[in-house]
Write a protein that holds these residues in place. Structure first.
Motif, mmCIF file in Angstrom:
data_model
loop_
_atom_site.group_PDB
_atom_site.id
_atom_site.type_symbol
_atom_site.label_atom_id
_atom_site.label_comp_id
_atom_site.label_asym_id
_atom_site.label_seq_id
_atom_site.Cartn_x
_atom_site.Cartn_y
_atom_site.Cartn_z
ATOM 1 N N ALA A 173 2.249 5.300 -8.220
ATOM 2 C CA ALA A 173 0.994 4.841 -7.500
ATOM 3 C C ALA A 173 1.273 3.024 -7.936
ATOM 4 O O ALA A 173 1.010 2.386 -7.403
ATOM 5 C CB ALA A 173 0.442 5.453 -7.583
ATOM 6 N N LEU A 174 2.162 2.765 -9.551
ATOM 7 C CA LEU A 174 1.793 1.327 -10.285
ATOM 8 C C LEU A 174 3.163 0.632 -9.531
ATOM 9 O O LEU A 174 3.477 -0.651 -9.175
ATOM 10 C CB LEU A 174 1.917 1.899 -11.661
ATOM 11 C CG LEU A 174 1.180 2.234 -12.588
ATOM 12 C CD1 LEU A 174 1.059 2.782 -13.950
ATOM 13 C CD2 LEU A 174 -0.743 1.799 -12.416
ATOM 14 N N ALA A 175 4.282 2.111 -10.260
ATOM 15 C CA ALA A 175 5.798 0.571 -9.084
ATOM 16 C C ALA A 175 5.953 0.598 -7.818
ATOM 17 O O ALA A 175 6.285 -0.607 -7.490
ATOM 18 C CB ALA A 175 7.023 1.597 -9.670
ATOM 19 N N ARG A 181 -1.509 2.491 8.374
ATOM 20 C CA ARG A 181 -0.346 2.463 8.021
ATOM 21 C C ARG A 181 -0.070 1.611 7.095
ATOM 22 O O ARG A 181 -1.575 0.917 5.841
ATOM 23 C CB ARG A 181 0.236 0.897 9.237
ATOM 24 C CG ARG A 181 -0.625 1.916 10.826
ATOM 25 C CD ARG A 181 0.411 2.360 11.204
ATOM 26 N NE ARG A 181 0.327 2.822 12.771
ATOM 27 C CZ ARG A 181 0.721 1.687 13.528
ATOM 28 N NH1 ARG A 181 1.223 1.097 13.116
ATOM 29 N NH2 ARG A 181 0.332 2.730 14.839
ATOM 30 N N THR A 182 0.279 2.425 5.720
ATOM 31 C CA THR A 182 0.679 1.437 4.018
ATOM 32 C C THR A 182 2.220 1.315 4.634
ATOM 33 O O THR A 182 2.951 1.927 5.439
ATOM 34 C CB THR A 182 0.502 2.958 3.429
ATOM 35 O OG1 THR A 182 0.724 4.082 3.947
ATOM 36 C CG2 THR A 182 -1.203 3.379 3.389
ATOM 37 N N ASP A 183 2.489 1.056 3.527
ATOM 38 C CA ASP A 183 3.825 0.081 3.206
ATOM 39 C C ASP A 183 4.835 1.955 2.791
ATOM 40 O O ASP A 183 6.032 1.168 3.148
ATOM 41 C CB ASP A 183 3.962 -0.574 2.474
ATOM 42 C CG ASP A 183 3.354 -1.577 2.723
ATOM 43 O OD1 ASP A 183 3.539 -2.941 3.765
ATOM 44 O OD2 ASP A 183 2.101 -2.648 2.247
ATOM 45 N N THR A 242 1.132 -1.109 0.007
ATOM 46 C CA THR A 242 0.060 0.536 0.325
ATOM 47 C C THR A 242 0.452 1.203 -0.054
ATOM 48 O O THR A 242 1.960 1.402 0.415
ATOM 49 C CB THR A 242 -1.553 0.179 1.514
ATOM 50 O OG1 THR A 242 -0.019 0.220 2.407
ATOM 51 C CG2 THR A 242 -1.567 -0.846 0.759
ATOM 52 N N VAL A 243 0.689 1.827 -0.745
ATOM 53 C CA VAL A 243 1.573 3.555 -0.688
ATOM 54 C C VAL A 243 -0.067 4.762 -0.222
ATOM 55 O O VAL A 243 -1.319 5.002 -0.987
ATOM 56 C CB VAL A 243 1.390 3.919 -2.108
ATOM 57 C CG1 VAL A 243 2.605 5.123 -2.804
ATOM 58 C CG2 VAL A 243 2.418 2.686 -2.346
ATOM 59 N N GLN A 244 0.695 5.790 0.237
ATOM 60 C CA GLN A 244 0.292 6.692 0.897
ATOM 61 C C GLN A 244 0.639 8.060 0.311
ATOM 62 O O GLN A 244 1.950 8.205 -0.148
ATOM 63 C CB GLN A 244 0.046 6.820 2.603
ATOM 64 C CG GLN A 244 -0.273 7.945 2.818
ATOM 65 C CD GLN A 244 -1.063 8.721 4.187
ATOM 66 O OE1 GLN A 244 -0.892 9.406 4.911
ATOM 67 N NE2 GLN A 244 -0.421 7.139 5.077
#
Length: 404
Positions: free
Chosen positions: A394-396, A165-167, A77-79
């Motif tokens: 976001a894609l990568a 919490r995101t990665d 996940t990405v923020q």
């Protein structure tokens, strides 16, 4: 990382959204949003997220805005994080253009927050939309978060970390479209010299704390500092001086000095406080005492959420960390140039995210030297490029390591 055909599609989609992006950034600048006064801009951003079709949109109990673009199969996940507030504009007459007009001149957007960070906020919001425009979905969930009170310590980010919490986190603080992977922290220290007030015509009746203050200020350079191999040395700067008097014919009873200490890893707030106290005690004259304490920071959001903030944390994400490596590689593929990584001079909310295990980098349009100045501005071309960069990140970043 991103094939040539996808890169071309992203740039074409960004060009198609350019006018809408700029108009949104102008609306953000025209919405004054000092710390604690972010309700109007939060509602504006949340409304735009809904109209753009984000899968979920909410405003949390602290007043942060959250939009979610769901991924396809549970990858990392990405923020994408930006702050809603900005610093005060100061004297409007000193600005080349009115600070809240959102003027565009020669393809440059001017106004308070253009660089720090409303231009980048708009690019983050629309960067994720580009994926939807092209029928692309990231593997993992992507979040846009617009947080409150970054400028005064990060209440919004600290509150957000309690439940989200995101990665990885991508900050919208200015990087001139390069990468940032850390910065020094900040500790505020209050030094008080307490003497005895008296009529200025009879100084012998008092104990003037200004003399102790002067001795302390003159020896401030003697304080020891740690150095970090990448961030360099910590620094301390005296910033505010106050006394308990407004009358010029009265010896003050109390003089207070605020120190801004920019920390590097290995410097703990209490150790710094004790070091400053030791010097202050050496500088007191008869009848004067010294008191040294860390600044207490209790903040209240526009929604009434109250939080005691820790000192602003610095951090360093290693250059070989996956998020840095992947981020640099994908940005180079879409920007068609070398992308440098480095460090911000100022502090951000990144330390809040890092302490909770979220690998944090920065990528944004704008020159950090323009932040907090009357020349606050950002190039329209850079806003467009940032849109493409955020979509590519976001894609990568939502792919597993083996898929990169």
């Amino acid at each position: 990382m991103i094939d040539e055909a996808t890169c071309e599609r992203l740039w074409a989609a960004a060009r198609a959204r350019r006018a809408e992006l700029v108009a949104f950034a102008q609306d953000l600048i025209r919405t004054r949003s000092l710390p604690g006064e972010e309700q109007q801009i939060a509602e504006l951003v949340a409304g735009r997220l809904r109209s753009l079709g984000y899968d979920e949109v909410d405003i949390d109990r602290a007043g942060n805005v959250i939009g979610v673009l769901r991924g396809t199969s549970g990858g990392p996940t990405v923020q994408f994080n930006a702050h809603l507030d900005h610093v005060h504009e100061g004297d409007p007459n000193q600005w080349p253009y009115p600070p809240y007009d959102g003027v565009v001149v020669d393809d440059v957007l001017y106004g308070r927050g253009a660089c720090d960070v409303k231009g980048a906020l708009a690019s983050q919001v629309y960067g994720l939309v580009l994926l939807r425009d092209l029928g692309l979905r990231p593997v993992g969930d992507c979040y846009f978060t617009g947080v409150v009170q970054e400028e005064i310590g990060g209440l919004g980010a600290a509150a957000l970390c309690q439940w989200l919490r995101t990665d990885a986190v991508v900050l919208a603080e200015a990087t001139a479209l390069d990468l940032r992977r850390g910065h020094r922290g900040r500790v505020g220290i209050e030094v008080r010299f307490v003497g005895r007030s008296a009529h200025a015509s009879a100084p012998e009746r008092g104990a003037n704390p200004l003399f102790s203050f002067a001795r302390f200020l003159g020896r401030l350079h003697e304080l020891p500092h740690l150095a970090h191999p990448e961030l360099g040395p910590s620094t301390v700067a005296p910033t505010l001086v106050r006394s308990d008097q407004v009358s010029s014919n009265v010896i003050p009873g109390v003089v207070q000095l605020v120190l801004d200490w920019r920390t590097v890893p290995g410097e703990e707030p209490e150790t710094i406080r004790a070091t400053v106290e030791q010097l202050a005690l050496q500088c007191v004259e008869p009848g004067v005492r010294a008191e040294v304490q860390l600044q207490e920071r209790v903040a209240r959001s526009y929604r009434g959420f109250v939080l005691e903030l820790p000192p602003t944390r610095g951090y360093v994400l290693p250059a070989d960390h996956r998020v840095v490596r992947v981020g640099r590689s994908v940005l180079e593929s879409v920007m068609k140039r070398r992308v440098e990584d480095g460090f911000w001079q100022f502090a951000t909310d990144g330390g809040h995210f890092m302490v909770h295990g979220m690998a944090t980098i920065g990528f944004a349009p704008g020159n950090e030297a323009l932040a907090h100045t009357v020349d606050d501005s950002v190039a329209i071309a850079d806003l467009e490029a940032a849109m493409v960069g955020y979509a590519a990140l976001a894609l990568a970043l939502t792919r597993e390591e083996a898929e990169q």
